[in-house]
Scaffold this active site. Structure first.
Site, PDB file in Angstrom:
ATOM      1  N   LYS A   1      -7.489  57.161 -39.851  1.00 56.24           N
ATOM      2  CA  LYS A   1      -8.896  57.200 -40.263  1.00 56.24           C
ATOM      3  C   LYS A   1      -9.627  58.417 -39.695  1.00 56.24           C
ATOM      4  O   LYS A   1     -10.474  58.982 -40.376  1.00 56.24           O
ATOM      5  CB  LYS A   1      -9.621  55.887 -39.970  1.00 56.24           C
ATOM      6  CG  LYS A   1      -9.916  55.621 -38.536  1.00 56.24           C
ATOM      7  CD  LYS A   1     -10.634  54.308 -38.369  1.00 56.24           C
ATOM      8  CE  LYS A   1     -10.466  53.773 -36.960  1.00 56.24           C
ATOM      9  NZ  LYS A   1     -10.556  54.742 -35.857  1.00 56.24           N
TER      10      LYS A   1
ATOM     11  N   ARG B   1     -17.127  48.240 -34.759  1.00 55.23           N
ATOM     12  CA  ARG B   1     -15.827  47.619 -34.497  1.00 55.23           C
ATOM     13  C   ARG B   1     -15.955  46.130 -34.206  1.00 55.23           C
ATOM     14  O   ARG B   1     -14.939  45.479 -33.979  1.00 55.23           O
ATOM     15  CB  ARG B   1     -15.182  48.283 -33.282  1.00 55.23           C
ATOM     16  CG  ARG B   1     -14.092  49.310 -33.611  1.00 55.23           C
ATOM     17  CD  ARG B   1     -13.752  49.980 -32.295  1.00 55.23           C
ATOM     18  NE  ARG B   1     -12.457  50.545 -32.176  1.00 55.23           N
ATOM     19  CZ  ARG B   1     -12.200  51.857 -32.269  1.00 55.23           C
ATOM     20  NH1 ARG B   1     -13.148  52.688 -32.606  1.00 55.23           N
ATOM     21  NH2 ARG B   1     -10.997  52.313 -32.029  1.00 55.23           N
TER      22      ARG B   1
ATOM     23  N   ARG C   1       2.278  60.033 -31.605  1.00 56.26           N
ATOM     24  CA  ARG C   1       1.068  60.776 -31.244  1.00 56.26           C
ATOM     25  C   ARG C   1       0.928  60.869 -29.722  1.00 56.26           C
ATOM     26  O   ARG C   1       0.483  61.881 -29.194  1.00 56.26           O
ATOM     27  CB  ARG C   1      -0.167  60.083 -31.846  1.00 56.26           C
ATOM     28  CG  ARG C   1      -1.445  60.843 -31.600  1.00 56.26           C
ATOM     29  CD  ARG C   1      -2.596  60.290 -32.403  1.00 56.26           C
ATOM     30  NE  ARG C   1      -3.238  59.174 -31.721  1.00 56.26           N
ATOM     31  CZ  ARG C   1      -4.217  58.426 -32.259  1.00 56.26           C
ATOM     32  NH1 ARG C   1      -4.646  58.680 -33.479  1.00 56.26           N
ATOM     33  NH2 ARG C   1      -4.757  57.452 -31.583  1.00 56.26           N
TER      34      ARG C   1
ATOM     35  N   ARG D   1      -2.624  61.357 -25.046  1.00 54.70           N
ATOM     36  CA  ARG D   1      -3.835  60.554 -24.831  1.00 54.70           C
ATOM     37  C   ARG D   1      -3.525  59.431 -23.865  1.00 54.70           C
ATOM     38  O   ARG D   1      -2.518  58.752 -23.999  1.00 54.70           O
ATOM     39  CB  ARG D   1      -4.289  59.953 -26.170  1.00 54.70           C
ATOM     40  CG  ARG D   1      -5.490  60.634 -26.756  1.00 54.70           C
ATOM     41  CD  ARG D   1      -5.833  60.086 -28.107  1.00 54.70           C
ATOM     42  NE  ARG D   1      -6.291  58.692 -28.060  1.00 54.70           N
ATOM     43  CZ  ARG D   1      -6.965  58.122 -29.059  1.00 54.70           C
ATOM     44  NH1 ARG D   1      -7.261  58.813 -30.136  1.00 54.70           N
ATOM     45  NH2 ARG D   1      -7.329  56.874 -28.979  1.00 54.70           N
TER      46      ARG D   1
ATOM     47  N   ARG E   1      -4.584  47.348 -28.379  1.00 53.75           N
ATOM     48  CA  ARG E   1      -5.543  47.863 -29.368  1.00 53.75           C
ATOM     49  C   ARG E   1      -5.324  47.225 -30.735  1.00 53.75           C
ATOM     50  O   ARG E   1      -6.274  46.964 -31.466  1.00 53.75           O
ATOM     51  CB  ARG E   1      -5.463  49.396 -29.427  1.00 53.75           C
ATOM     52  CG  ARG E   1      -6.196  50.019 -28.224  1.00 53.75           C
ATOM     53  CD  ARG E   1      -5.695  51.409 -27.892  1.00 53.75           C
ATOM     54  NE  ARG E   1      -5.945  52.367 -28.938  1.00 53.75           N
ATOM     55  CZ  ARG E   1      -5.204  53.455 -29.140  1.00 53.75           C
ATOM     56  NH1 ARG E   1      -4.138  53.687 -28.388  1.00 53.75           N
ATOM     57  NH2 ARG E   1      -5.522  54.290 -30.088  1.00 53.75           N
TER      58      ARG E   1
HETATM   59  P1  AMP Z   1     -10.644  55.655 -31.167  1.00 47.88           P
HETATM   60  O1  AMP Z   1     -10.541  57.111 -30.859  1.00 47.88           O
HETATM   61  O2  AMP Z   1     -11.585  55.352 -32.293  1.00 47.88           O
HETATM   62  O3  AMP Z   1      -9.285  55.009 -31.346  1.00 47.88           O
HETATM   63  O4  AMP Z   1     -11.299  54.960 -29.873  1.00 47.88           O
HETATM   64  C1  AMP Z   1     -10.676  55.037 -28.616  1.00 47.88           C
HETATM   65  C2  AMP Z   1     -11.236  53.970 -27.682  1.00 47.88           C
HETATM   66  O5  AMP Z   1     -12.653  54.166 -27.525  1.00 47.88           O
HETATM   67  C3  AMP Z   1     -11.096  52.537 -28.171  1.00 47.88           C
HETATM   68  O6  AMP Z   1      -9.836  51.962 -27.871  1.00 47.88           O
HETATM   69  C4  AMP Z   1     -12.229  51.858 -27.414  1.00 47.88           C
HETATM   70  O7  AMP Z   1     -11.887  51.648 -26.063  1.00 47.88           O
HETATM   71  C5  AMP Z   1     -13.323  52.921 -27.438  1.00 47.88           C
HETATM   72  N1  AMP Z   1     -14.207  52.787 -28.635  1.00 47.88           N
HETATM   73  C6  AMP Z   1     -14.386  53.697 -29.639  1.00 47.88           C
HETATM   74  N2  AMP Z   1     -15.252  53.240 -30.549  1.00 47.88           N
HETATM   75  C7  AMP Z   1     -15.635  51.999 -30.111  1.00 47.88           C
HETATM   76  C8  AMP Z   1     -16.499  51.004 -30.634  1.00 47.88           C
HETATM   77  N3  AMP Z   1     -17.144  51.172 -31.792  1.00 47.88           N
HETATM   78  N4  AMP Z   1     -16.647  49.857 -29.914  1.00 47.88           N
HETATM   79  C9  AMP Z   1     -16.010  49.671 -28.747  1.00 47.88           C
HETATM   80  N5  AMP Z   1     -15.159  50.560 -28.212  1.00 47.88           N
HETATM   81  C10 AMP Z   1     -14.971  51.724 -28.880  1.00 47.88           C
END
Ligand code: AMP
Length: 190
Positions: free
Chosen positions: A16, A91, A130, A136, A147
Site C-alpha cells: 500500500k 487503522r 524487505r 526496518r 502486525r
Molecule cells: P506502517 O509503516 O504503516 O507499516 O506503520 C509502522 C508502524 O507504525 C505500525 O506497526 C504501528 O506501530 C505504527 N502506526 C502507523 N500508523 C498507525 C496508525 N494509524 N495507528 C496506530 N499505529 C500506527
C-alpha cells in the site's frame, strides 16, 4: 470525475505504501503515511516519537490519541486542501470515527477507500525479504506475525465500515507493482 480524497487500506506488506506513492504522484496530491511520520518522529527524538517507539518496535499499534493528533495536524496543512491519500491511517474504528469528524470540520468527505487483498503467507514472505533489504527494526518474524494479527483484529473491520459507507473498492494485491497499479487505476474508473 477524478478522485482526490482517498485512503488505502491493506495489511502490512500488501504494497500500500508503494501504491500510495505512485497514486499521489499521478494525481498530484500528498501521500499521508502515518508510519513514515511516526518513524521520522522516532528518529527526531520528539515527544511523539518517544511515545510511539516501544509500540512500533513490538509491532503493536501506537495509541489512538497519539496517531489521531499526528494525522489531524497533517490534514490541516495547506497542501491537503487539494486532496490526499491516506496510507496507514485509520487503522482502528476509533481512528475512522476521528477521521470522519476531522473531514466534517474541513467540510469535505472521503471519496474512496481502496482495500488491497493479499494472501497472508505471501505477505509474511514479502516482509521478511524487505527486512533483509531495508533493515526496518519492526520487520522480524515475531513482529511481522504480531502486525498481521493486529491487522486482522483491529484494522480489517474497517473494510466493512467503508463498505457500509458505499465508498469501498476492492483490489487484488498479488502480482508485481505495475500490475497492481493498473488494477487500482481501473478500480478508480469504476
Ligand atoms: P506502517 O509503516 O504503516 O507499516 O506503520 C509502522 C508502524 O507504525 C505500525 O506497526 C504501528 O506501530 C505504527 N502506526 C502507523 N500508523 C498507525 C496508525 N494509524 N495507528 C496506530 N499505529 C500506527
Amino acid at each position: 470525475m477524478t478522485v482526490t480524497r482517498l485512503l488505502l487500506l491493506g495489511p502490512p506488506g500488501s504494497g500500500k505504501g508503494t501504491q500510495a506513492e505512485i497514486l499521489a504522484r499521478r494525481l498530484g496530491i500528498p501521500q499521508i503515511a502515518t508510519g513514515d511520520m511516526l518513524r521520522a518522529a522516532v528518529d527526531a527524538g520528539s515527544a511523539v516519537g518517544r511515545q510511539a517507539q516501544g509500540f512500533m518496535d513490538r509491532g503493536e499499534l501506537v495509541p489512538d490519541d497519539v496517531v489521531i493528533g499526528v494525522a489531524e495536524a497533517r490534514l490541516m496543512e495547506p497542501d491537503a486542501v487539494k486532496g490526499f491519500i491516506l496510507d496507514g491511517f485509520p487503522r482502528t474504528p476509533a481512528q475512522a470515527e476521528a477521521l470522519d469528524a476531522m473531514l466534517e470540520r474541513l467540510r469535505v468527505s472521503l471519496e474512496c477507500c481502496l482495500a488491497l487483498h493479499v494472501d497472508e503467507e505471501e505477505l509474511v514472505a514479502r516482509l521478511l525479504r524487505r527486512a533483509q533489504i531495508e533493515g526496518r527494526s519492526d520487520d522480524n518474524e515475531q513482529t511481522i506475525r504480531t502486525r498481521m494479527q493486529v491487522y486482522r483484529e483491529k484494522t480489517q473491520p474497517l473494510v466493512d465500515y467503508y463498505d457500509r459507507r458505499g465508498v469501498l473498492r476492492e483490489v487484488e494485491g498479488d502480482g508485481d507493482i505495475g500490475e497492481v497499479a493498473s488494477r487500482i487505476e481501473e478500480a478508480l474508473r469504476r
